[in-house]
Design a protein around this motif. Structure first.
Motif, PDB file in Angstrom:
ATOM      1  N   SER A 203     -26.863  -2.472  19.250  1.00 56.61           N
ATOM      2  CA  SER A 203     -26.543  -2.523  20.670  1.00 56.61           C
ATOM      3  C   SER A 203     -25.230  -3.276  20.869  1.00 56.61           C
ATOM      4  N   GLY A 204     -24.446  -2.820  21.786  1.00 54.45           N
ATOM      5  CA  GLY A 204     -23.167  -3.474  22.032  1.00 54.45           C
ATOM      6  C   GLY A 204     -22.215  -2.531  22.727  1.00 54.45           C
ATOM      7  N   ARG A 205     -21.039  -3.035  23.004  1.00 51.14           N
ATOM      8  CA  ARG A 205     -20.022  -2.229  23.658  1.00 51.14           C
ATOM      9  C   ARG A 205     -18.728  -2.326  22.864  1.00 51.14           C
ATOM     10  N   PHE A 206     -17.831  -1.393  23.130  1.00 54.12           N
ATOM     11  CA  PHE A 206     -16.573  -1.353  22.405  1.00 54.12           C
ATOM     12  C   PHE A 206     -15.588  -2.366  22.993  1.00 54.12           C
ATOM     13  N   ASP A 207     -14.908  -3.040  22.115  1.00 54.26           N
ATOM     14  CA  ASP A 207     -13.860  -3.985  22.490  1.00 54.26           C
ATOM     15  C   ASP A 207     -12.556  -3.193  22.632  1.00 54.26           C
ATOM     16  N   VAL A 208     -12.313  -2.673  23.831  1.00 50.80           N
ATOM     17  CA  VAL A 208     -11.154  -1.795  24.049  1.00 50.80           C
ATOM     18  C   VAL A 208      -9.824  -2.515  23.797  1.00 50.80           C
ATOM     19  N   PRO A 209      -9.595  -3.724  24.367  1.00 53.12           N
ATOM     20  CA  PRO A 209      -8.324  -4.408  24.070  1.00 53.12           C
ATOM     21  C   PRO A 209      -8.149  -4.679  22.578  1.00 53.12           C
TER      22      PRO A 209
END
Length: 497
Positions: A203-209
């Protein structure tokens, strides 16, 4: 591969479906390296057939290298979040589409676009190869053996690629040479879902920067290194790329420290042993790139070997690597990774020193055969324990990111070492051409210049080996400590900072 790690107490033998799955994933890793060699050898034929300019031909190479090198960290993180098998198959599919598309490209830009697709697919799939191994095998003899297989697949790819390129080159069809990897990729795509199991999704989200900064930094650095041969490093675009890469990575570190779910856990770099292993993997390409680069020319120019004969000669490196891989995996827990890496680096230092004594016309059997065998053994003794130490203590959730770092440092090391060795050799060759011996016949000048360049290249390879020995000293010698190195979580890193 089963996503459940195998027990530590099992014997060091990989059987059944797990063995088939391991063979499939490392086969794709080997395919990438074989195809890279095939493309490099086929460039002249492609340029003639499609009437490519030097700029277009350069982009045929760079269109693959830039996304491959630039997206490795992102590819590893995507595998952690979406599932490593899923991302491995997606990357393999993109890679295969790129391979098939380039074989039917009518001119330069469709070919360049296909190479970009191929590079993107490789960047997604490559970190998942090692990550799937880490998720399948718990730390112990089975993992060491699996990493040995992975290392052999990578180490023999160049030699096998030379043989494949030589065999396909006889057909006179560059399209056939470009098609082969696509056909093999299709076969692997059919087999993979049946034998490789999915890993748990994180589970998690993408670190776009972080993804943007790491991609800009890696792309800039890879481009700068790939164009730094000769006087290229002095040009404004290359200098600008070096500067951009440094700034992007500095910002990446700052952003990563302040991000709740970063692209890369900086805790990977807080352990001395793991950093030492990364440095060894970064330096390893420099110990052998010059050997392949100059010996291929020496064997053809002075001993009259055909390209196929050169490929067969280089298979000796694979023989040495295969023969030493099992021993390296067994010695690592007994002697400690530091000792095994130092032994391997000493072999590579000795190989380069042996080749420095070579004179034009020296016999293959006495001047070339022994050092080539020691190169293969030295690579096995260095890469296998360094990879084991670089991935020890990494949990399943972070194995994709950790694997992408291993791939990234090796990729950067290859570009960096080639640029340095070519620059040193070119400087030595220019000095030799400007100040040849007074009694040297005019017809022998070219051979003398090449010999001085080659000797300088081997000397530089020896310097890389010495640097690897120094880097190995960072690896802790206490085996009990080595076995339980754990990467701190990002929250701990932020607290300490």
């Amino acid at each position: 591969m089963s996503a459940k790690p195998l027990a530590e107490g099992q014997p060091a033998r990989i059987r059944g479906r797990t063995a088939v799955a391991l063979a499939v994933v490392v086969s794709f890793w080997g395919l990438i390296l074989v195809d890279e060699m095939v493309v490099n050898i086929s460039l002249a034929q492609i340029a003639e057939a499609l009437q490519l300019s030097q700029t277009e031909l350069g982009w045929v190479v760079n269109a693959y290298l830039l996304p491959f090198g630039g997206l490795l960290l992102l590819g590893g993180r995507i595998g952690d979040i979406l599932g490593k098998r899923r991302v491995f198959i997606a990357g393999m599919a993109l890679y295969t589409v790129g391979c098939l598309s380039r074989a039917v490209a009518p001119d330069a830009w469709p070919l360049i676009a296909a190479r970009a697709v191929q590079g993107t697919g490789a960047a997604l799939a490559t970190p998942c190869v090692l990550a799937l191994i880490l998720n399948t095998f718990s730390e112990g003899p089975l993992r060491r053996r699996a990493i040995g297989v992975y290392t052999i697949a990578g180490g023999t790819g160049a030699a096998i690629g030379l043989l494949v390129a030589g065999a396909l080159g006889a057909t006179g069809s560059w399209q056939l040479q470009m098609l082969l990897a696509g056909v093999i990729g299709l076969a692997l795509l059919v087999v993979t879902p049946a034998v490789v199991a999915e890993t748990p999704r994180q589970s998690g989200r993408f670190d776009v920067p972080g993804a943007l900064l790491s991609t800009v930094g890696l792309v800039s650095l890879v481009y700068a290194l790939a164009n730094s041969t000769g006087d290229g490093w002095r040009t404004a675009p290359v200098i600008a790329c070096y500067a951009t890469g440094v700034v992007a990575f500095a910002l990446f570190v700052l952003v990563t420290k302040r991000t709740r779910e970063p692209l890369l856990d900086l805790g990977l770099f807080t352990d001395r042993t793991r950093v030492g292993a990364y440095l060894v993997l970064l330096l390893m390409p420099g110990t052998q790139i010059g050997i392949f680069f100059f010996l291929s020319q020496y064997l053809q120019m002075f001993l009259g070997y055909t390209a196929m004969a050169v490929a067969l000669a280089f298979l000796l490196v694979s023989v040495g690597m295969v023969g030493a891989a099992g021993l390296a995996a067994r010695l690592e827990p007994r002697l400690g990774a530091r000792t095994v890496v130092v032994l391997g680096a000493l072999m590579l230092l000795g190989s380069n020193a042996w080749l420095m004594r070579m004179q034009a016309g020296d016999s293959f059997w006495t001047a070339v055969l022994p050092p080539l065998l020691f190169v293969g053994a030295g690579l096995a003794f260095t890469i296998i324990p360094a990879t084991i130490r670089a991935t020890t203590g990494v949990d399943d959730e972070g194995s994709g990111s950790a694997s992408s770092v291993v791939n990234a440092v090796q990729n950067i090391g290859s570009s960096l070492s080639l640029a340095i060795i070519v620059a040193v050799a070119a400087t030595a060759g220019a000095a030799a051409a400007a100040n040849p011996p007074s009694d040297l016949p005019a017809e022998a000048l070219d051979g003398f210049v090449f010999g001085e360049s080659m000797t300088a290249g081997f000397a530089t390879g020896g310097v890389f080996a010495v640097a690897a020995i120094l880097a190995a000293l960072l690896i802790r010698s206490r085996r009990s400590t080595d076995t339980h190195v754990a990467a701190p979580r990002q929250e701990e890193v932020r607290t300490n900072v």
